[in-house]
Motif scaffolding. Sequence first.
Motif, PDB file in Angstrom:
ATOM      1  N   ALA A 142       0.824  -1.212   0.000  1.00  0.00           N
ATOM      2  CA  ALA A 142       0.000   0.000   0.000  1.00  0.00           C
ATOM      3  C   ALA A 142       0.863   1.269   0.000  1.00  0.00           C
ATOM      4  N   GLU A 143       2.119   1.147   0.453  1.00  0.00           N
ATOM      5  CA  GLU A 143       2.998   2.311   0.496  1.00  0.00           C
ATOM      6  C   GLU A 143       3.594   2.640  -0.868  1.00  0.00           C
ATOM      7  N   PHE A 144       3.470   1.710  -1.824  1.00  0.00           N
ATOM      8  CA  PHE A 144       4.139   1.887  -3.113  1.00  0.00           C
ATOM      9  C   PHE A 144       3.138   2.005  -4.257  1.00  0.00           C
ATOM     10  N   GLY A 145       2.039   2.588  -3.969  1.00  0.00           N
ATOM     11  CA  GLY A 145       1.039   2.802  -5.004  1.00  0.00           C
ATOM     12  C   GLY A 145      -0.026   3.744  -4.495  1.00  0.00           C
ATOM     13  N   THR A 146      -1.083   3.834  -5.247  1.00  0.00           N
ATOM     14  CA  THR A 146      -2.215   4.671  -4.856  1.00  0.00           C
ATOM     15  C   THR A 146      -3.451   3.814  -4.761  1.00  0.00           C
ATOM     16  N   GLN A 147      -4.278   4.105  -3.767  1.00  0.00           N
ATOM     17  CA  GLN A 147      -5.536   3.386  -3.642  1.00  0.00           C
ATOM     18  C   GLN A 147      -6.505   3.872  -4.709  1.00  0.00           C
ATOM     19  N   GLU A 148      -7.548   3.103  -4.902  1.00  0.00           N
ATOM     20  CA  GLU A 148      -8.585   3.544  -5.835  1.00  0.00           C
ATOM     21  C   GLU A 148      -9.177   4.859  -5.343  1.00  0.00           C
ATOM     22  N   GLN A 149      -9.337   5.801  -6.269  1.00  0.00           N
ATOM     23  CA  GLN A 149      -9.943   7.080  -5.939  1.00  0.00           C
ATOM     24  C   GLN A 149     -11.142   7.322  -6.832  1.00  0.00           C
ATOM     25  N   ARG A 150     -12.097   8.059  -6.295  1.00  0.00           N
ATOM     26  CA  ARG A 150     -13.312   8.345  -7.052  1.00  0.00           C
ATOM     27  C   ARG A 150     -13.566   9.848  -7.055  1.00  0.00           C
ATOM     28  N   GLN A 151     -14.064  10.309  -8.195  1.00  0.00           N
ATOM     29  CA  GLN A 151     -14.445  11.708  -8.325  1.00  0.00           C
ATOM     30  C   GLN A 151     -15.957  11.790  -8.311  1.00  0.00           C
ATOM     31  N   ALA A 152     -16.478  12.601  -7.402  1.00  0.00           N
ATOM     32  CA  ALA A 152     -17.924  12.720  -7.266  1.00  0.00           C
ATOM     33  C   ALA A 152     -18.321  14.185  -7.165  1.00  0.00           C
ATOM     34  N   SER A 153     -19.554  14.454  -7.552  1.00  0.00           N
ATOM     35  CA  SER A 153     -20.171  15.759  -7.338  1.00  0.00           C
ATOM     36  C   SER A 153     -21.394  15.550  -6.450  1.00  0.00           C
ATOM     37  N   HIS A 154     -21.783  16.571  -5.701  1.00  0.00           N
ATOM     38  CA  HIS A 154     -22.967  16.405  -4.852  1.00  0.00           C
ATOM     39  C   HIS A 154     -23.720  17.717  -4.728  1.00  0.00           C
ATOM     40  N   ILE A 155     -24.987  17.562  -4.370  1.00  0.00           N
ATOM     41  CA  ILE A 155     -25.842  18.689  -4.001  1.00  0.00           C
ATOM     42  C   ILE A 155     -26.205  18.479  -2.536  1.00  0.00           C
ATOM     43  N   LEU A 156     -25.882  19.454  -1.686  1.00  0.00           N
ATOM     44  CA  LEU A 156     -26.133  19.338  -0.246  1.00  0.00           C
ATOM     45  C   LEU A 156     -27.266  20.270   0.157  1.00  0.00           C
ATOM     46  N   ILE A 157     -28.249  19.693   0.846  1.00  0.00           N
ATOM     47  CA  ILE A 157     -29.272  20.480   1.540  1.00  0.00           C
ATOM     48  C   ILE A 157     -28.971  20.322   3.028  1.00  0.00           C
TER      49      ILE A 157
END
Length: 628
Positions: free
Chosen positions: A259-274
């Motif tokens: 885990a120190e020699f790479g990147t974890q899965e990442q996600r790009q998200a958008s949201h609307i917050l009320i």
Amino acid sequence: MFNFVQQKRRFVQIVLLLIILPFTFWGMDSFNQSGEGEPLATISSEKITQQEFDQELRQQQDSMREMMGNSYDPAMFDNPERKRAILDNLVDQHLLMSQGRATGLTVNDKYLAEAIVGIKEFQNPEGKFDKKLFESILRAQNRSAIAFEANVADQLRMRQMTETYFQNGYASREVANHMVRLSEEQRVVAVAQIDFAPFLSQTKVDEAAVRNYHDRNQDEFRTDEQVRVEYVAFSAESLQSQVTADDAEVRKYYEEHQAEFGTQEQRQASHILIAVTPQASGAEKQAAQEKAQKILQQVKQSPNKFADLARQYSQDPGSASKGGDLGLFGRGAMVKPFEDSVYSLKVGEVSDLVLSDFGHHIIKLMAVSPAKISPLQEVRNTIEQRVKLQKANDKFAELADKFSNMVYEQSDTLKPAAELVNVPVQQSGWLNKKQPEVQPWTAKALQAIFTDDVLKNKRNSAAVEIAPNMLLAARMIEHKPASIRALAEVSESIRQKLQRQQAVELAAKQGRMMQDQLQRGEKVSVEWKAPVTITRVSHPGISNSLINQIFQVNASKVPAYTGIENPQGGYTLVRVDEVKALAEVDDARRNEFAQKLRQLTGDALYKAYLADTKQSLGVTMKDFTVTE
């Protein structure tokens, strides 16, 4: 006057910074600890203990050490004035918080949540609040969330108390107009310098004067105690050249720490917050949910308009203007309900309503960046260094006690200890107790060297830790006790100093005489520089002390003359040729100065409130000037 206002404004800012911000969440619990021994201060029924004072002192020392680096001097905190200032600050904090509670000031849940979310220590590298980080920091400090929230609420009440005064200063239109006119008044001046150097030839200093100065100012010629030593510096780093990392060890480390020699899965998200907090009323929660549900219906009908709807409706100030875009993030960066929803979506898919402590979210997954692991060959050198460092640390731990014992047991030589750890015996230059801390000569190292055991008994010093995983032991080679430099050694420097003093006095006398002659209207040969136009604020090349003198001189009749002795020696003559007063005060400048006046009067109100409250509560404080 303008400079004075500016300086006071800065003072107000410093007061606010010291008393209110930042949220020093690792120290505030001490307000509720009783401690031991006599209190250093009492405020009504509250007490400030030695423990609390020491904690605040350590925090200020750490902050100053981090800011100043090698220039930091621990002695700056070892004086009664600094200790009194720390205690004064603690008393003010106690007083403001207790008075805030006593007067019924409240902090609503939304304001409290916003304050905690805004604390940078709880934010991830993208500047977002990280709940897991928040919880881990509190665990490390052995703090409960409830106690922490109570402390932050106290801080916010304290801010309300101070703002009551700082925001309610007063300023009259007439005084503001007067200050603007003073600030904008221009004077055309010419300057002439009377240097002391030409007067050096007129000075006379005999041997008796030199001897008398030496006798009366011996501290000026006192040399510190000095010592030269041989020493052994032994560290984990120095042992790295003595250890190796074979292929099997490198591969094992790689497999156990991928885990120190790479990147974890990442996600790009958008949201609307009320937004809605868990503490909101039932009606508020219902209204927020209904509003979010209506927006969700619009999103379902027009998924491509998600960004536009986020800009229109989202109550997250950090992402709304970006169409709700939160950027890339990995697991652990978001609160759990939000994270669970994001990692259950497919790219382009929109969630149902997701409820978190911040409110209702409508989430759209924008992209997925898969996990990546670097191949072993790319990271082999890094792993080898880590394995060698770990083995060196293990070897250091194994040898440290043996090294210390050998330095002590064979106290007449460092050679066996150096051979044990396989490092050379080195020699220092001349050292003294007051020299700047530069490795390896830390305060601990110097303290170990300047002892009777080393200097008088000629034994090895103790092995002291001068840095993490680094020990040093020393042995005296040569010693110079503190002494007074002989008259013959310093007589010439004394003679030059006395000659300069006499020349400075002669130059100042000449300058004052010329000023008197000019003021009487007599003709005097003076080499004036070209006239310049100055104000109280803008006066390049002219000191503040001389500016004060220039603007105090009566210039109803010009030319007018004034002058001042130079700190560097000599005398400065000034000729005021013209005064240009401001014809009319515009609204913008008047308002600017009125605001500064309000800050000053607000500061005065605040100080008066503190002084009056301390008196009414019978605050008592330790006198640090009394030697115990």
